[in-house]
Design a protein around this motif. Sequence first.
Motif, PDB file in Angstrom:
ATOM      1  N   HIS A  36       6.137  45.109   7.385  1.00  0.00           N
ATOM      2  CA  HIS A  36       5.996  46.232   6.462  1.00  0.00           C
ATOM      3  C   HIS A  36       4.532  46.362   6.050  1.00  0.00           C
ATOM      4  N   CYS A  37       4.025  47.577   6.091  1.00  0.00           N
ATOM      5  CA  CYS A  37       2.657  47.842   5.644  1.00  0.00           C
ATOM      6  C   CYS A  37       2.613  47.769   4.119  1.00  0.00           C
ATOM      7  N   HIS A  38       1.385  47.754   3.564  1.00  0.00           N
ATOM      8  CA  HIS A  38       1.280  47.676   2.108  1.00  0.00           C
ATOM      9  C   HIS A  38       1.796  48.945   1.444  1.00  0.00           C
ATOM     10  N   LYS A  39       1.935  50.035   2.213  1.00  0.00           N
ATOM     11  CA  LYS A  39       2.515  51.258   1.662  1.00  0.00           C
ATOM     12  C   LYS A  39       4.040  51.247   1.742  1.00  0.00           C
ATOM     13  N   GLY A  40       4.605  50.206   2.359  1.00  0.00           N
ATOM     14  CA  GLY A  40       6.057  50.099   2.456  1.00  0.00           C
ATOM     15  C   GLY A  40       6.632  50.615   3.751  1.00  0.00           C
ATOM     16  N   GLU A  41       5.781  51.087   4.692  1.00  0.00           N
ATOM     17  CA  GLU A  41       6.279  51.609   5.957  1.00  0.00           C
ATOM     18  C   GLU A  41       6.802  50.463   6.823  1.00  0.00           C
ATOM     19  N   ALA A  42       7.973  50.659   7.425  1.00  0.00           N
ATOM     20  CA  ALA A  42       8.547  49.662   8.326  1.00  0.00           C
ATOM     21  C   ALA A  42       7.951  49.859   9.716  1.00  0.00           C
ATOM     22  N   GLU A  58       8.567  55.057  12.703  1.00  0.00           N
ATOM     23  CA  GLU A  58       9.455  56.221  12.665  1.00  0.00           C
ATOM     24  C   GLU A  58       9.807  56.697  14.080  1.00  0.00           C
ATOM     25  N   LYS A  59      10.195  55.722  14.939  1.00  0.00           N
ATOM     26  CA  LYS A  59      10.670  55.965  16.304  1.00  0.00           C
ATOM     27  C   LYS A  59       9.610  56.578  17.221  1.00  0.00           C
ATOM     28  N   VAL A  60       8.335  56.394  16.876  1.00  0.00           N
ATOM     29  CA  VAL A  60       7.239  56.832  17.741  1.00  0.00           C
ATOM     30  C   VAL A  60       6.465  55.586  18.189  1.00  0.00           C
ATOM     31  N   LEU A  61       6.249  55.463  19.511  1.00  0.00           N
ATOM     32  CA  LEU A  61       5.569  54.298  20.074  1.00  0.00           C
ATOM     33  C   LEU A  61       4.059  54.536  20.128  1.00  0.00           C
ATOM     34  N   TYR A  62       3.304  53.477  19.800  1.00  0.00           N
ATOM     35  CA  TYR A  62       1.852  53.527  19.881  1.00  0.00           C
ATOM     36  C   TYR A  62       1.380  52.263  20.595  1.00  0.00           C
ATOM     37  N   PRO A  63       0.381  52.361  21.480  1.00  0.00           N
ATOM     38  CA  PRO A  63      -0.150  51.146  22.107  1.00  0.00           C
ATOM     39  C   PRO A  63      -1.126  50.440  21.176  1.00  0.00           C
ATOM     40  N   THR A  64      -1.257  49.144  21.325  1.00  0.00           N
ATOM     41  CA  THR A  64      -2.257  48.385  20.574  1.00  0.00           C
ATOM     42  C   THR A  64      -3.552  48.321  21.380  1.00  0.00           C
ATOM     43  N   LYS A 524       8.887  49.565  -4.274  1.00  0.00           N
ATOM     44  CA  LYS A 524       9.811  49.711  -3.144  1.00  0.00           C
ATOM     45  C   LYS A 524      11.084  50.441  -3.525  1.00  0.00           C
ATOM     46  N   VAL A 525      11.643  50.126  -4.662  1.00  0.00           N
ATOM     47  CA  VAL A 525      12.956  50.677  -5.022  1.00  0.00           C
ATOM     48  C   VAL A 525      12.864  51.792  -6.051  1.00  0.00           C
ATOM     49  N   GLN A 526      11.636  52.042  -6.537  1.00  0.00           N
ATOM     50  CA  GLN A 526      11.429  53.110  -7.525  1.00  0.00           C
ATOM     51  C   GLN A 526      12.329  52.933  -8.750  1.00  0.00           C
ATOM     52  N   ALA A 527      12.328  51.711  -9.261  1.00  0.00           N
ATOM     53  CA  ALA A 527      13.114  51.401 -10.466  1.00  0.00           C
ATOM     54  C   ALA A 527      12.249  50.585 -11.418  1.00  0.00           C
ATOM     55  N   SER A 528      12.598  50.603 -12.673  1.00  0.00           N
ATOM     56  CA  SER A 528      11.820  49.896 -13.689  1.00  0.00           C
ATOM     57  C   SER A 528      11.973  48.383 -13.530  1.00  0.00           C
ATOM     58  N   ALA A 529      10.847  47.667 -13.567  1.00  0.00           N
ATOM     59  CA  ALA A 529      10.861  46.206 -13.463  1.00  0.00           C
ATOM     60  C   ALA A 529      10.027  45.626 -14.602  1.00  0.00           C
ATOM     61  N   THR A 530      10.529  44.574 -15.237  1.00  0.00           N
ATOM     62  CA  THR A 530       9.831  43.957 -16.364  1.00  0.00           C
ATOM     63  C   THR A 530       9.835  42.443 -16.220  1.00  0.00           C
ATOM     64  N   ILE A 531       8.930  41.805 -16.968  1.00  0.00           N
ATOM     65  CA  ILE A 531       8.870  40.346 -17.036  1.00  0.00           C
ATOM     66  C   ILE A 531       9.365  39.932 -18.417  1.00  0.00           C
ATOM     67  N   THR A 532      10.384  39.075 -18.457  1.00  0.00           N
ATOM     68  CA  THR A 532      10.947  38.631 -19.735  1.00  0.00           C
ATOM     69  C   THR A 532      11.019  37.107 -19.760  1.00  0.00           C
ATOM     70  N   PRO A 533      10.974  36.475 -20.956  1.00  0.00           N
ATOM     71  CA  PRO A 533      11.104  35.020 -21.040  1.00  0.00           C
ATOM     72  C   PRO A 533      12.507  34.572 -20.608  1.00  0.00           C
ATOM     73  N   VAL A 534      12.565  33.405 -19.975  1.00  0.00           N
ATOM     74  CA  VAL A 534      13.862  32.836 -19.610  1.00  0.00           C
ATOM     75  C   VAL A 534      14.520  32.314 -20.882  1.00  0.00           C
ATOM     76  N   PRO A 535      15.741  32.748 -21.186  1.00  0.00           N
ATOM     77  CA  PRO A 535      16.410  32.293 -22.414  1.00  0.00           C
ATOM     78  C   PRO A 535      16.500  30.770 -22.481  1.00  0.00           C
ATOM     79  N   GLY A 536      16.176  30.230 -23.644  1.00  0.00           N
ATOM     80  CA  GLY A 536      16.271  28.787 -23.847  1.00  0.00           C
ATOM     81  C   GLY A 536      15.035  28.022 -23.422  1.00  0.00           C
ATOM     82  N   THR A 537      14.005  28.709 -22.938  1.00  0.00           N
ATOM     83  CA  THR A 537      12.767  28.034 -22.541  1.00  0.00           C
ATOM     84  C   THR A 537      11.589  28.663 -23.296  1.00  0.00           C
TER      85      THR A 537
END
Length: 581
Positions: A36-42, A58-64, A524-537
């Motif tokens: 996967h590229c840094h833009k998310g392309e497979a 996207e089903k198009v072949l390219y030579p290296t 990648k998934v276009q959804a909200s992501a957060t960092i939270t403390p682990v409960p009890g630590t």
Amino acid sequence: RRKLRADVAAAFPNLSAEQLAEFIPNKEELNVIKIHCHKGEAVTVYVNNKNPILFEIEKVLYPTVYALWVYPDLLPAFSTWPPVLRKLAGGADLMLPGVVVPPSGFPQVERGTLCAVTLLGNRAPVAVAVAAMSTAEMLAAGMKGKGFAVLHTYMDHLWEYGDKSCPPTLAPSVTDSADKERAEDGEEPEGEEPAISFSTDPLQHMDIGDLSLKEQDGCARLMGKEELNEDRAAETAEDASTEVQQEAEDSRTPQEQMDALFNQCFFHALKCKVKKSDLPLLTSTFLRSHMFSCCPAGKQLDIKKSSYKKFSKFLQCMQHQKILQVKELNKGVESIVEVDWKHPDIKAFAVPEGFSSASAAQDSKSEDREQVYHAPEIIPLYGVSTKMIPLFQESGHKKGSVLSSSEVRNIIINYVKANELVDETNKNFVKVNAILCDCLLDKSEQDEISKLKWDDLLSRCLERMQPLHQVTFFGQEPVVRKGNMEPIDIAIAQRSSNKKVTIIKNLELYGLDPQCVANILQQKVQASATITPVPGTKDRVQVQIQGNQIHHLAKMLLEEYQLPRKYIQGLEKAPKLGRKK
């Protein structure tokens, strides 16, 4: 393989049947890699003889470039100046002012045509690009604007998947040779600039790898006499200052030079790359993603060649100077939790020439995107427990001795053979003597079991030893920790309004920055992501992202980061993909 050959034949009709059979062989090993590229392309990459030969988007072949070095006439080619290659390898597209117009004219292409990019004087392609204009549009635009969207170049990450060889030196085409002869004979068309003579140019006989690194020489050929003299004067002054600096550096020992380099990269990274929002920051991430990118060209950071020997000791020294604070947020995993940006040493540090605060911050972002993650090497180990001492003392081991599973196996086998405990009637069994009985059998089993199978004997032995594990992060010393390696824990939790969230814990144990993982998942998934403390630590954090995102997470951890499945817990909770009605 048959389908791939048919697709290649359709994509590149000028390949003969023999060339096609050679390009996609029947018997040789052909590997398929998905990245996967840094833009998310497979991207699907086809590898033959350890070199990528094709990539598919996207089903198009390219030579290296590896394939084009074998078949240089596979695509219509456009030439550029050698110094431009460095810009293309850095991610730039090819602009029309950088395209060399040959006397014979451009090949006729339409917008969207796949083309090869070569360097002047060598027919070996160094880039694969898509034409942004037709040939007629290029000429009508006065050779201004973007000419080609570059997909892949020599020296990029795809090229690094191969053997990293340099382009071969291929003679120019017949037309170019005729022009070359005309230039050698001194014939010049009236009213035109003199043609560049390749016969007197020493760069023509060099490898293109050398050409690409000689920007000043390549540009000097295009300058007028006055500019050339100025350039030479500047080069002379620069060489003189470099020599003075080199003499000063040579007076120091290699260890002192490495210490100075670590100090320079350390302060440069803190001043230009790290922000308060990045804290807490894993020390391994700070070294790999920030300090390495601040290292001057031609030099390399190597902690073992410094007086510190370990990066943790270097950071301890900086902590004694009250520049930063390092804490062990997880067992064996240290993080930078606080930085004093008002410290006199940070404020007094001058960014080296060639770097600027703005560009350095931008470079940091691109470095983070392109930084290749190396999964840690994890080795299960076993410590000799009190109960197992009688079994291991004959081999010279005592309580607390650390052994690998293969070492434990060899010690047990040697013990059994030395004490002649192999059953004579069935060599798959081992007779249980008094020591084996005390070490490996429970009290209820001691009167019932007189023989054990080899596998049972070894598994019982490992079960009764103290579990340990050794973790080796890329570029760092191995660390031995008690207990089994905690897996990355993935869980699905229910929130208000029947909404689900995916929670990921223990990423730090594997050298993964939770904030970085959260940012990548969010894109990648276009959804909200957060960092939270682990409960009890107190100091541990977890990533929380909306929805059941285990499919995307599994793909990232298993395929991109190459982490073993046994160290990831909770992948079975992924949503089942039902058939669409």
